[in-house]
Design a protein around this motif. Structure first.
Motif, PDB file in Angstrom:
ATOM      1  N   VAL A  93      39.817  11.247  66.224  1.00 18.97           N
ATOM      2  CA  VAL A  93      40.601  11.629  67.404  1.00 18.97           C
ATOM      3  C   VAL A  93      39.703  11.724  68.641  1.00 18.97           C
ATOM      4  CG1 VAL A  93      41.976  13.460  68.461  1.00 18.97           C
ATOM      5  CG2 VAL A  93      42.382  12.824  66.072  1.00 18.97           C
ATOM      6  N   VAL A  94      38.592  12.440  68.486  1.00 23.77           N
ATOM      7  CA  VAL A  94      37.664  12.614  69.614  1.00 23.77           C
ATOM      8  C   VAL A  94      37.076  11.275  70.047  1.00 23.77           C
ATOM      9  CG1 VAL A  94      35.490  13.667  70.341  1.00 23.77           C
ATOM     10  CG2 VAL A  94      37.116  14.991  68.976  1.00 23.77           C
ATOM     11  N   SER A  95      36.743  10.412  69.090  1.00 22.29           N
ATOM     12  CA  SER A  95      36.169   9.111  69.415  1.00 22.29           C
ATOM     13  C   SER A  95      37.131   8.267  70.243  1.00 22.29           C
ATOM     14  CB  SER A  95      35.797   8.365  68.128  1.00 22.29           C
ATOM     15  OG  SER A  95      34.786   9.046  67.416  1.00 22.29           O
ATOM     16  N   HIS A  96      38.400   8.249  69.841  1.00 22.72           N
ATOM     17  CA  HIS A  96      39.387   7.466  70.590  1.00 22.72           C
ATOM     18  C   HIS A  96      39.639   8.067  71.971  1.00 22.72           C
ATOM     19  CE1 HIS A  96      40.576   4.439  67.688  1.00 22.72           C
ATOM     20  NE2 HIS A  96      40.624   5.354  66.731  1.00 22.72           N
ATOM     21  N   LEU A  97      39.675   9.388  72.051  1.00 14.66           N
ATOM     22  CA  LEU A  97      39.875  10.026  73.353  1.00 14.66           C
ATOM     23  C   LEU A  97      38.703   9.747  74.291  1.00 14.66           C
ATOM     24  CD1 LEU A  97      41.337  13.511  72.313  1.00 14.66           C
ATOM     25  CD2 LEU A  97      42.546  11.660  73.494  1.00 14.66           C
ATOM     26  N   SER A  98      37.503   9.704  73.718  1.00 14.20           N
ATOM     27  CA  SER A  98      36.307   9.511  74.550  1.00 14.20           C
ATOM     28  C   SER A  98      36.249   8.139  75.205  1.00 14.20           C
ATOM     29  CB  SER A  98      35.045   9.740  73.711  1.00 14.20           C
ATOM     30  OG  SER A  98      34.889   8.717  72.741  1.00 14.20           O
ATOM     31  N   VAL A  99      36.916   7.148  74.600  1.00 13.02           N
ATOM     32  CA  VAL A  99      36.928   5.806  75.202  1.00 13.02           C
ATOM     33  C   VAL A  99      38.235   5.530  75.936  1.00 13.02           C
ATOM     34  CG1 VAL A  99      35.296   4.873  73.533  1.00 13.02           C
ATOM     35  CG2 VAL A  99      37.757   4.746  73.051  1.00 13.02           C
ATOM     36  N   GLY A 100      39.058   6.566  76.068  1.00 14.21           N
ATOM     37  CA  GLY A 100      40.279   6.433  76.850  1.00 14.21           C
ATOM     38  C   GLY A 100      41.475   5.878  76.116  1.00 14.21           C
ATOM     39  N   ASP A 101      41.453   5.854  74.792  1.00 11.86           N
ATOM     40  CA  ASP A 101      42.600   5.354  74.037  1.00 11.86           C
ATOM     41  C   ASP A 101      43.774   6.319  74.135  1.00 11.86           C
ATOM     42  OD1 ASP A 101      41.262   3.095  73.246  1.00 11.86           O
ATOM     43  OD2 ASP A 101      40.566   3.949  71.357  1.00 11.86           O
ATOM     44  N   GLY A 102      44.966   5.784  73.955  1.00 11.72           N
ATOM     45  CA  GLY A 102      46.170   6.591  74.037  1.00 11.72           C
ATOM     46  C   GLY A 102      46.620   7.131  72.688  1.00 11.72           C
ATOM     47  N   LEU A 103      47.790   7.744  72.703  1.00 12.78           N
ATOM     48  CA  LEU A 103      48.344   8.382  71.504  1.00 12.78           C
ATOM     49  C   LEU A 103      48.487   7.413  70.349  1.00 12.78           C
ATOM     50  CD1 LEU A 103      49.672  10.860  70.156  1.00 12.78           C
ATOM     51  CD2 LEU A 103      51.843  10.129  71.171  1.00 12.78           C
ATOM     52  N   GLN A 104      48.761   6.167  70.631  1.00 11.27           N
ATOM     53  CA  GLN A 104      48.942   5.169  69.578  1.00 11.27           C
ATOM     54  C   GLN A 104      47.704   5.031  68.702  1.00 11.27           C
ATOM     55  OE1 GLN A 104      50.072   1.318  71.067  1.00 11.27           O
ATOM     56  NE2 GLN A 104      50.415   0.440  69.020  1.00 11.27           N
ATOM     57  N   SER A 105      46.533   5.299  69.290  1.00  9.17           N
ATOM     58  CA  SER A 105      45.278   5.169  68.541  1.00  9.17           C
ATOM     59  C   SER A 105      44.871   6.462  67.847  1.00  9.17           C
ATOM     60  CB  SER A 105      44.146   4.716  69.480  1.00  9.17           C
ATOM     61  OG  SER A 105      44.413   3.440  70.017  1.00  9.17           O
ATOM     62  N   TRP A 106      44.995   7.609  68.536  1.00  6.36           N
ATOM     63  CA  TRP A 106      44.504   8.854  67.947  1.00  6.36           C
ATOM     64  C   TRP A 106      45.592   9.716  67.316  1.00  6.36           C
ATOM     65  CZ3 TRP A 106      46.805  12.973  70.270  1.00  6.36           C
ATOM     66  CH2 TRP A 106      47.186  12.859  71.606  1.00  6.36           C
ATOM     67  N   GLY A 107      46.859   9.313  67.469  1.00  2.56           N
ATOM     68  CA  GLY A 107      47.935  10.105  66.880  1.00  2.56           C
ATOM     69  C   GLY A 107      47.926  10.074  65.357  1.00  2.56           C
ATOM     70  N   VAL A 108      47.590   8.916  64.771  1.00  4.33           N
ATOM     71  CA  VAL A 108      47.580   8.797  63.304  1.00  4.33           C
ATOM     72  C   VAL A 108      46.487   9.646  62.677  1.00  4.33           C
ATOM     73  CG1 VAL A 108      47.267   7.207  61.377  1.00  4.33           C
ATOM     74  CG2 VAL A 108      48.660   6.531  63.319  1.00  4.33           C
ATOM     75  N   PRO A 109      45.212   9.551  63.116  1.00  2.00           N
ATOM     76  CA  PRO A 109      44.207  10.450  62.533  1.00  2.00           C
ATOM     77  C   PRO A 109      44.511  11.919  62.782  1.00  2.00           C
ATOM     78  CG  PRO A 109      43.293   9.230  64.395  1.00  2.00           C
ATOM     79  CD  PRO A 109      44.591   8.589  64.054  1.00  2.00           C
ATOM     80  N   LEU A 110      45.164  12.236  63.898  1.00  2.00           N
ATOM     81  CA  LEU A 110      45.559  13.625  64.144  1.00  2.00           C
ATOM     82  C   LEU A 110      46.547  14.101  63.089  1.00  2.00           C
ATOM     83  CD1 LEU A 110      45.466  16.119  66.004  1.00  2.00           C
ATOM     84  CD2 LEU A 110      47.385  15.117  67.272  1.00  2.00           C
ATOM     85  N   MET A 111      47.501  13.232  62.721  1.00  2.93           N
ATOM     86  CA  MET A 111      48.473  13.577  61.688  1.00  2.93           C
ATOM     87  C   MET A 111      47.788  13.792  60.345  1.00  2.93           C
ATOM     88  SD  MET A 111      51.485  11.246  60.034  1.00  2.93           S
ATOM     89  CE  MET A 111      50.218  10.308  59.165  1.00  2.93           C
ATOM     90  N   PHE A 112      46.845  12.908  59.994  1.00  2.50           N
ATOM     91  CA  PHE A 112      46.147  13.068  58.716  1.00  2.50           C
ATOM     92  C   PHE A 112      45.279  14.330  58.717  1.00  2.50           C
ATOM     93  CE2 PHE A 112      46.626   8.298  58.360  1.00  2.50           C
ATOM     94  CZ  PHE A 112      47.575   8.371  57.345  1.00  2.50           C
TER      95      PHE A 112
END
Length: 213
Positions: A112-131
């Motif tokens: 989640v942090v890695s995707h947020l750090s490069v500016g990715d949106g919910l589509q990228s970090w929402g799945v690992p957040l759920m897991f």
């Protein structure tokens, strides 16, 4: 006034408890079902993730490149994901389970942090957040025989304690049949669905702009 209010609240709670009991869904049963559902979800993701990382499919390669991680990181993740899946689903081994849960939480929160750090949106970090949320839920809801003695809840101790005040997990060979069988099935499904998932993840990578079509 306070006495009447307390009696009314107790009567309401007793009524709700009786309704749940009559329907066959006690808190213990609800907790058990929730535990196994969340545990199945994270173990399936860990097994599939270990296959994807160890084989280093295209989705893994482009994602690592996108996030700035080296290629060998996939093998490290894959090996530890396989170990965590075994530790979490196996009977007993409470100390290994603690480490496996911690590792799983670090894995998905780190994603989640890695995707947020490069500016990715919910589509990228929402799945690992759920897991990650499922991992926390599974850890919180785990039964007494999957906890370290000092982390067992008081009601678990009173319900499952023996003469020495501790619960003895069932670690007979027969207790390993279902976990091993489940892992075999999950790995078989992960391998068999890999060609389809590669196509699906490639489309997602193209949609996200990580690779050109």
């Amino acid at each position: 006034m306070q006495t009447h209010l307390a009696k009314a609240l107790q009567h309401s709670a007793d009524g709700k408890s009786a309704t749940i009991t009559r329907s066959g869904w006690t808190w213990s049963r609800i907790r058990s079902v929730a535990f196994w559902v969340t545990t199945f979800v994270i173990v399936f993701e860990l097994t599939a993730g270990s296959v994807w990382n160890l084989l280093t499919i295209e989705w893994i390669e482009v994602q690592l490149h996108h996030l700035g991680y080296p290629h060998f990181f996939a093998y490290v993740l894959g090996a530890w994901q396989a170990g965590a899946a075994v530790a979490i689903i196996a009977p007993g081994l409470p100390l290994l389970k603690e480490w496996a849960y911690v590792g799983a939480f670090f894995l998905w929160s780190g994603a989640v942090v890695s995707h947020l750090s490069v500016g990715d949106g919910l589509q990228s970090w929402g799945v690992p957040l759920m897991f990650g949320a499922c991992a926390v839920a599974s850890w919180v809801l785990r039964p007494a025989d999957r906890r370290l003695p000092q982390t067992r809840l008081r009601r678990d101790r009173s319900a499952g304690a023996g003469q020495d005040g501790a619960t003895s997990p069932d670690i007979r060979p027969r207790a390993w049949v279902v976990p091993i069988g489940l892992l075999v099935v999950l790995y078989a499904v992960s391998f068999l669905t890999l060609p389809v998932m590669e196509d699906v993840m490639r489309e997602q990578a193209v949609e996200l702009g990580w690779i050109n079509e």
